[in-house]
Design a protein around this motif. Structure first.
Motif, PDB file in Angstrom:
ATOM      1  N   ILE A  90       0.869  -1.180   0.000  1.00 19.18           N
ATOM      2  CA  ILE A  90       0.000   0.000   0.000  1.00 19.18           C
ATOM      3  C   ILE A  90       0.899   1.221   0.000  1.00 19.18           C
ATOM      4  CG2 ILE A  90      -1.769   1.299   1.257  1.00 19.18           C
ATOM      5  CD1 ILE A  90      -2.505  -1.304   2.736  1.00 19.18           C
ATOM      6  N   ASN A  91       0.707   2.095  -0.972  1.00 17.73           N
ATOM      7  CA  ASN A  91       1.476   3.333  -0.989  1.00 17.73           C
ATOM      8  C   ASN A  91       0.517   4.503  -0.790  1.00 17.73           C
ATOM      9  OD1 ASN A  91       3.132   5.518  -1.390  1.00 17.73           O
ATOM     10  ND2 ASN A  91       4.052   4.748  -3.271  1.00 17.73           N
ATOM     11  N   LEU A  92       0.678   5.176   0.345  1.00 14.77           N
ATOM     12  CA  LEU A  92      -0.142   6.345   0.660  1.00 14.77           C
ATOM     13  C   LEU A  92       0.750   7.563   0.907  1.00 14.77           C
ATOM     14  CD1 LEU A  92      -2.785   4.586   2.891  1.00 14.77           C
ATOM     15  CD2 LEU A  92      -3.357   6.064   0.967  1.00 14.77           C
ATOM     16  N   GLU A  93       1.933   7.545   0.315  1.00 19.31           N
ATOM     17  CA  GLU A  93       2.860   8.662   0.505  1.00 19.31           C
ATOM     18  C   GLU A  93       2.220   9.976   0.059  1.00 19.31           C
ATOM     19  OE1 GLU A  93       7.485   9.826  -0.615  1.00 19.31           O
ATOM     20  OE2 GLU A  93       6.725   7.844  -1.059  1.00 19.31           O
ATOM     21  N   PRO A 143      -3.139 -10.682   6.114  1.00 23.54           N
ATOM     22  CA  PRO A 143      -2.278 -11.853   5.950  1.00 23.54           C
ATOM     23  C   PRO A 143      -1.094 -11.655   5.009  1.00 23.54           C
ATOM     24  CG  PRO A 143      -4.387 -12.177   4.830  1.00 23.54           C
ATOM     25  CD  PRO A 143      -4.512 -10.924   5.626  1.00 23.54           C
ATOM     26  N   ALA A 144      -1.261 -10.838   3.959  1.00 21.79           N
ATOM     27  CA  ALA A 144      -0.214 -10.776   2.933  1.00 21.79           C
ATOM     28  C   ALA A 144       0.608  -9.488   2.980  1.00 21.79           C
ATOM     29  CB  ALA A 144      -0.851 -10.921   1.546  1.00 21.79           C
ATOM     30  N   LEU A 145       0.181  -8.524   3.788  1.00 25.84           N
ATOM     31  CA  LEU A 145       0.803  -7.199   3.751  1.00 25.84           C
ATOM     32  C   LEU A 145       2.309  -7.259   4.018  1.00 25.84           C
ATOM     33  CD1 LEU A 145       0.088  -4.231   3.274  1.00 25.84           C
ATOM     34  CD2 LEU A 145      -0.170  -3.971   5.741  1.00 25.84           C
ATOM     35  N   ARG A 146       3.069  -6.652   3.091  1.00 24.00           N
ATOM     36  CA  ARG A 146       4.529  -6.615   3.240  1.00 24.00           C
ATOM     37  C   ARG A 146       5.059  -5.216   3.482  1.00 24.00           C
ATOM     38  NH1 ARG A 146       5.480  -9.468  -1.876  1.00 24.00           N
ATOM     39  NH2 ARG A 146       6.730  -7.647  -2.366  1.00 24.00           N
ATOM     40  N   SER A 147       4.354  -4.225   2.928  1.00 20.73           N
ATOM     41  CA  SER A 147       4.903  -2.873   3.017  1.00 20.73           C
ATOM     42  C   SER A 147       3.801  -1.841   2.888  1.00 20.73           C
ATOM     43  CB  SER A 147       5.928  -2.676   1.891  1.00 20.73           C
ATOM     44  OG  SER A 147       6.226  -1.310   1.744  1.00 20.73           O
ATOM     45  N   ILE A 148       3.895  -0.815   3.721  1.00 24.36           N
ATOM     46  CA  ILE A 148       2.974   0.316   3.605  1.00 24.36           C
ATOM     47  C   ILE A 148       3.801   1.583   3.708  1.00 24.36           C
ATOM     48  CG2 ILE A 148       2.377   0.134   6.067  1.00 24.36           C
ATOM     49  CD1 ILE A 148      -0.369   1.281   5.284  1.00 24.36           C
ATOM     50  N   VAL A 160       4.189   5.203  17.763  1.00 17.30           N
ATOM     51  CA  VAL A 160       4.547   4.424  18.956  1.00 17.30           C
ATOM     52  C   VAL A 160       3.923   3.031  18.908  1.00 17.30           C
ATOM     53  CG1 VAL A 160       4.322   4.332  21.461  1.00 17.30           C
ATOM     54  CG2 VAL A 160       4.772   6.518  20.333  1.00 17.30           C
ATOM     55  N   ILE A 161       2.636   2.987  18.534  1.00 19.49           N
ATOM     56  CA  ILE A 161       1.887   1.729  18.544  1.00 19.49           C
ATOM     57  C   ILE A 161       2.393   0.756  17.493  1.00 19.49           C
ATOM     58  CG2 ILE A 161      -0.317   0.669  17.941  1.00 19.49           C
ATOM     59  CD1 ILE A 161      -1.767   2.924  19.087  1.00 19.49           C
ATOM     60  N   ALA A 162       2.657   1.297  16.298  1.00 19.76           N
ATOM     61  CA  ALA A 162       2.859   0.415  15.155  1.00 19.76           C
ATOM     62  C   ALA A 162       4.026  -0.555  15.292  1.00 19.76           C
ATOM     63  CB  ALA A 162       2.990   1.241  13.877  1.00 19.76           C
ATOM     64  N   PRO A 163       5.244  -0.077  15.594  1.00 15.69           N
ATOM     65  CA  PRO A 163       6.392  -0.987  15.465  1.00 15.69           C
ATOM     66  C   PRO A 163       6.247  -2.340  16.166  1.00 15.69           C
ATOM     67  CG  PRO A 163       7.127   1.258  15.736  1.00 15.69           C
ATOM     68  CD  PRO A 163       5.642   1.278  15.940  1.00 15.69           C
ATOM     69  N   PRO A 164       5.802  -2.385  17.428  1.00 17.07           N
ATOM     70  CA  PRO A 164       5.735  -3.714  18.055  1.00 17.07           C
ATOM     71  C   PRO A 164       4.627  -4.604  17.488  1.00 17.07           C
ATOM     72  CG  PRO A 164       4.945  -2.017  19.565  1.00 17.07           C
ATOM     73  CD  PRO A 164       5.478  -1.303  18.362  1.00 17.07           C
ATOM     74  N   ASP A 190       6.889  -3.806   6.657  1.00 15.24           N
ATOM     75  CA  ASP A 190       7.615  -2.541   6.645  1.00 15.24           C
ATOM     76  C   ASP A 190       6.626  -1.390   6.625  1.00 15.24           C
ATOM     77  OD1 ASP A 190      10.058  -3.813   6.479  1.00 15.24           O
ATOM     78  OD2 ASP A 190      10.004  -3.884   4.294  1.00 15.24           O
ATOM     79  N   MET A 191       6.823  -0.459   7.542  1.00 20.95           N
ATOM     80  CA  MET A 191       5.973   0.729   7.570  1.00 20.95           C
ATOM     81  C   MET A 191       6.892   1.929   7.433  1.00 20.95           C
ATOM     82  SD  MET A 191       3.051   1.412  10.337  1.00 20.95           S
ATOM     83  CE  MET A 191       1.845   2.672  10.260  1.00 20.95           C
ATOM     84  N   LEU A 192       6.839   2.559   6.277  1.00 16.54           N
ATOM     85  CA  LEU A 192       7.731   3.673   6.010  1.00 16.54           C
ATOM     86  C   LEU A 192       7.072   4.963   6.461  1.00 16.54           C
ATOM     87  CD1 LEU A 192       8.627   2.601   2.357  1.00 16.54           C
ATOM     88  CD2 LEU A 192       9.826   2.019   4.454  1.00 16.54           C
ATOM     89  N   MET A 193       7.773   5.697   7.323  1.00 16.51           N
ATOM     90  CA  MET A 193       7.251   6.972   7.815  1.00 16.51           C
ATOM     91  C   MET A 193       8.366   7.999   7.735  1.00 16.51           C
ATOM     92  SD  MET A 193       5.073   5.795  11.197  1.00 16.51           S
ATOM     93  CE  MET A 193       6.141   4.560  11.918  1.00 16.51           C
ATOM     94  N   SER A 194       7.983   9.251   7.484  1.00 17.76           N
ATOM     95  CA  SER A 194       8.971  10.312   7.487  1.00 17.76           C
ATOM     96  C   SER A 194       9.293  10.660   8.939  1.00 17.76           C
ATOM     97  CB  SER A 194       8.413  11.570   6.844  1.00 17.76           C
ATOM     98  OG  SER A 194       8.108  11.304   5.509  1.00 17.76           O
TER      99      SER A 194
END
Length: 184
Positions: A125-128, A144-149, A162-166, A171-175
């Motif tokens: 998913i690209n929401l940049e 189930p299949a998500l690899r990258s957002i 804060v919530i997301a990483p654990p 991969d969750m790309l954030m600025s």
């Protein structure tokens, strides 16, 4: 103005015909100045809509997509909608059970399009460069299949960071907080 519109329409027609004649699995309508998805295309593509796996509508002027678009092209694997004025997706996006990649970068989303969390095959998913503040991390974590957002250049709230990483295995790309996208 009308001549320009006529040229754009002719270009769309030509590209649609190419897709039909070559039995291509791709419909590329990028940069066609589309304000909406032309209704006539459904008729032209009705016999081949099932074989279309990639649609590119990048860099148009789309403000919305209809439920008919989603249900007609339910076999899509990839949908490229970057560089439009979209701010939401129709609920029928849930028809895209085979979709692996969706690019919604450089649009006007303020709310995360939660319907995407129901898509079993979705990997990327690209929401940049949108205006998203809040992200349904728990729902994303169950996909189930998500690899990258990609959420770079969104005004994400601190909680998401804060919530997301654990919780997530993708991969969750954030600025960095407060980063601004380069002006176009």
């Amino acid at each position: 103005m009308l001549r320009k519109m006529g040229e754009a329409a002719a270009r769309v027609a030509r590209k649609v015909n190419e897709t039909v004649e070559s039995s291509s699995d791709t419909l590329d309508l990028a940069e066609c100045k589309l304000v909406s998805f032309p209704i006539g295309i459904y008729k032209v593509l009705r016999n081949v809509s099932d074989q279309i796996h990639l649609i590119t509508l990048a860099n148009n002027e789309l403000k919305s997509l209809t439920s008919k678009f989603m249900t007609t092209f339910s076999q899509l694997r990839e949908l490229r909608l970057e560089g439009n004025f979209l701010h939401r997706l129709p609920n029928e996006v849930s028809a895209l059970q085979h979709l692996k990649t969706i690019d919604l970068s450089r649009n006007q989303f303020q709310d995360f399009p939660e319907q995407l969390t129901t898509l079993p095959a979705l990997e990327i998913i690209n929401l940049e460069e949108n205006k998203i503040v809040d992200v349904p991390v728990e729902k994303l974590a169950t996909m189930p299949a998500l690899r990258s957002i990609n959420l770079r250049f969104n005004p994400l709230n601190a909680e998401v960071r804060v919530i997301a990483p654990p919780l997530i295995k993708f991969d969750m790309l954030m600025s960095p907080e407060g980063a601004q996208a380069a002006p176009p």
